[in-house]
Design a protein around this motif. Structure first.
Motif, PDB file in Angstrom:
ATOM      1  N   THR A   1       0.800  -1.223   0.000  1.00 55.07           N
ATOM      2  CA  THR A   1       0.000   0.000   0.000  1.00 55.07           C
ATOM      3  C   THR A   1       0.838   1.281   0.000  1.00 55.07           C
ATOM      4  O   THR A   1       0.405   2.287  -0.583  1.00 55.07           O
ATOM      5  CB  THR A   1      -0.999   0.008   1.176  1.00 55.07           C
ATOM      6  N   PRO A   2       2.054   1.297   0.604  1.00 54.41           N
ATOM      7  CA  PRO A   2       2.840   2.543   0.498  1.00 54.41           C
ATOM      8  C   PRO A   2       3.220   2.894  -0.938  1.00 54.41           C
ATOM      9  O   PRO A   2       3.583   4.047  -1.226  1.00 54.41           O
ATOM     10  CB  PRO A   2       4.089   2.245   1.336  1.00 54.41           C
ATOM     11  N   LEU A   3       3.133   1.912  -1.844  1.00 47.96           N
ATOM     12  CA  LEU A   3       3.434   2.175  -3.257  1.00 47.96           C
ATOM     13  C   LEU A   3       2.190   2.610  -4.022  1.00 47.96           C
ATOM     14  O   LEU A   3       2.235   2.759  -5.253  1.00 47.96           O
ATOM     15  CB  LEU A   3       4.016   0.921  -3.913  1.00 47.96           C
ATOM     16  N   GLY A   4       1.071   2.789  -3.298  1.00 48.38           N
ATOM     17  CA  GLY A   4      -0.166   3.158  -3.968  1.00 48.38           C
ATOM     18  C   GLY A   4      -0.893   1.978  -4.582  1.00 48.38           C
ATOM     19  O   GLY A   4      -1.802   2.146  -5.411  1.00 48.38           O
ATOM     20  N   GLU A   5      -0.513   0.758  -4.171  1.00 44.65           N
ATOM     21  CA  GLU A   5      -1.125  -0.471  -4.687  1.00 44.65           C
ATOM     22  C   GLU A   5      -2.012  -1.071  -3.598  1.00 44.65           C
ATOM     23  O   GLU A   5      -1.824  -0.829  -2.403  1.00 44.65           O
ATOM     24  CB  GLU A   5      -0.032  -1.481  -5.065  1.00 44.65           C
ATOM     25  N   LYS A   6      -2.965  -1.900  -4.026  1.00 46.95           N
ATOM     26  CA  LYS A   6      -3.832  -2.559  -3.046  1.00 46.95           C
ATOM     27  C   LYS A   6      -4.166  -3.999  -3.395  1.00 46.95           C
ATOM     28  O   LYS A   6      -4.680  -4.730  -2.562  1.00 46.95           O
ATOM     29  CB  LYS A   6      -5.125  -1.768  -2.874  1.00 46.95           C
ATOM     30  N   ASP A   7      -3.861  -4.437  -4.614  1.00 51.03           N
ATOM     31  CA  ASP A   7      -4.187  -5.793  -5.055  1.00 51.03           C
ATOM     32  C   ASP A   7      -2.894  -6.550  -5.338  1.00 51.03           C
ATOM     33  O   ASP A   7      -2.272  -6.359  -6.380  1.00 51.03           O
ATOM     34  CB  ASP A   7      -5.062  -5.747  -6.309  1.00 51.03           C
ATOM     35  N   GLY A   8      -2.474  -7.417  -4.390  1.00 54.93           N
ATOM     36  CA  GLY A   8      -1.209  -8.120  -4.526  1.00 54.93           C
ATOM     37  C   GLY A   8      -1.139  -9.034  -5.719  1.00 54.93           C
ATOM     38  O   GLY A   8      -0.078  -9.193  -6.337  1.00 54.93           O
ATOM     39  N   LEU A   9      -2.264  -9.663  -6.074  1.00 51.20           N
ATOM     40  CA  LEU A   9      -2.259 -10.576  -7.215  1.00 51.20           C
ATOM     41  C   LEU A   9      -2.003  -9.811  -8.507  1.00 51.20           C
ATOM     42  O   LEU A   9      -1.152 -10.201  -9.323  1.00 51.20           O
ATOM     43  CB  LEU A   9      -3.583 -11.339  -7.288  1.00 51.20           C
TER      44      LEU A   9
END
Length: 395
Positions: A333-341
């Motif tokens: 999430t610190p990279l602005g992402e939320k979906d690991g897949l």
């Protein structure tokens, strides 16, 4: 030629219908296709000790194990396993009645669960869980009850109250993994004592997956079987693959009281029957390596852990530095992402590195969605190059 179809019923039975190709196969194929650094699947990129490889060669050429070995495992290996448990943990096991050799820890888990569970039984497993746990519980017709390890103060922790609340009259077995894959958590002595007290109080069987027993970086490993009341109710599982870096040999084992070993052997004999004959003799020699081998092995992996952890932190990830195993879990999430897949599927094109999305190890997909697992059991120069590539993700 297409397969004959007699009805609309699916070919795959309903217990396994939720399990497709493993995420490890998918991500390793993605690494090969894109030429990426594979920090996904947990296998070393160098072989283990040369003298142990030579022992396997010597066994093959001298005819040791080339035909069916004994069902419980060759006596030399069973004796070495019993000696290992005594040497490191002060646990005494009879090599003839309390040790069983398996085709890796994966078969040991499968045989244990198939033997010890009836349809309708409940199994409590720590979440996130190694993916074969879910499949094996399903094959046994039992019900998986997850207890989630949750991030707190830089680590993943077990809520003992949640564990206790998960036990019902239908609970037959606790499936425990420490050191824990994928989070790197190592349960403390106090936590293990609480688990043991609960198992005794509620008369539960326990299957413990301890394949990373020699990869604890702070403190030391404590087998649950060594706690009061636990030896007689615990099936302890380990293997040679992770400790000696010969994952392809698939030599695992269980140690347990005679009645539990006999039950697991009854299931195991109809899975592989026997396996890895010559390698069993080599692993017997490996288990007798001096303490310096184990210390050097642990120090090497600790240094590699720090290289990758520091590189991931520099790239902007929240890093949960593991106390054990050879995996690091990060939050994206610190990279602005939320979906690991989705993140892992696009990562090779973005920076030439492959990782594993933790959500595949969760029933609660939302809890694992922002987490990604990285393997650091690779050569130092590979980890340094991966860290360099990952820095391109930094916001």
């Amino acid at each position: 030629m297409s397969a004959p179809v007699s009805s609309d019923r699916p070919f795959l039975n309903r217990r396994l219908s939720a399990f497709g190709t493993t995420i490890f196969a998918e991500m390793s194929a993605l690494a090969a296709r894109t030429g990426s650094i594979n920090l996904g699947q947990g296998f070393p990129d160098t072989d283990g000790p040369a003298e142990i490889a030579e022992a396997a060669s010597r066994a093959v050429l001298s005819g040791l194990g080339n035909q069916y070995p004994p069902g419980p495992g060759v006596p030399e290996l069973r004796t070495a396993i019993a000696a290992h448990q005594q040497r490191f943990y002060g646990l005494g096991y009879d090599p003839d009645t309390e040790v069983l050799v398996t085709a890796g820890a994966t078969e040991a888990i499968a045989a244990s669960l198939l033997a010890l569970l009836e349809p309708g039984d409940e199994v409590i497993a720590l979440e996130p869980y190694y993916d074969s746990y879910a499949a094996c519980i399903a094959m046994a017709g039992a019900t998986r009850v997850p207890v989630t390890l949750r991030p707190h103060a830089g680590a993943f922790v077990l809520d003992l109250d949640e564990l206790r609340a998960a036990v019902t009259p239908r609970t037959r077995l606790l499936l425990l993994n420490t050191p824990h894959n994928p989070t790197g958590t190592v349960l403390s002595a106090d936590e293990l004592a609480a688990v043991a007290a609960l198992a005794v109080e509620r008369d539960l069987l326990v299957v413990t997956d301890e394949v990373y027993e020699h990869l604890v970086f702070e403190g030391s490993h404590r087998p649950l079987a060594g706690f009061p009341g636990m030896r007689e109710r615990t099936v302890t599982i380990s293997s040679a693959g992770k400790t000696f870096s010969f994952t392809g040999w698939k030599v695992g084992w269980i140690t347990a009281p005679p009645a539990l070993v006999a039950a697991v052997r009854s299931a195991k004999q109809f899975l592989t029957y026997v396996s890895s004959g010559p390698f069993q003799y080599a692993v017997a020699e490996a288990l007798n390596l001096p303490d310096s081998y184990y210390a050097d092995f642990r120090a090497d992996l600790a240094a590699k852990r720090d290289i990758l952890a520091d590189g991931l932190a520099a790239a902007g990830f929240e890093v949960y530095r593991p106390r054990g195993t050879y995996f690091i879990t990060t939050d994206i999430t610190p990279l602005g992402e939320k979906d690991g897949l989705a993140f892992c599927r696009t990562l090779p094109e973005r920076c030439g590195v492959v990782a594993i999305p933790n959500q595949v190890f969760y029933d609660d997909k939302a809890a694992g969605a922002p987490q990604v697992r990285w393997a650091f059991c690779k050569r130092t120069e590979v980890l340094e190059e991966a860290a360099r590539r990952l820095r391109g993700l930094a916001p």
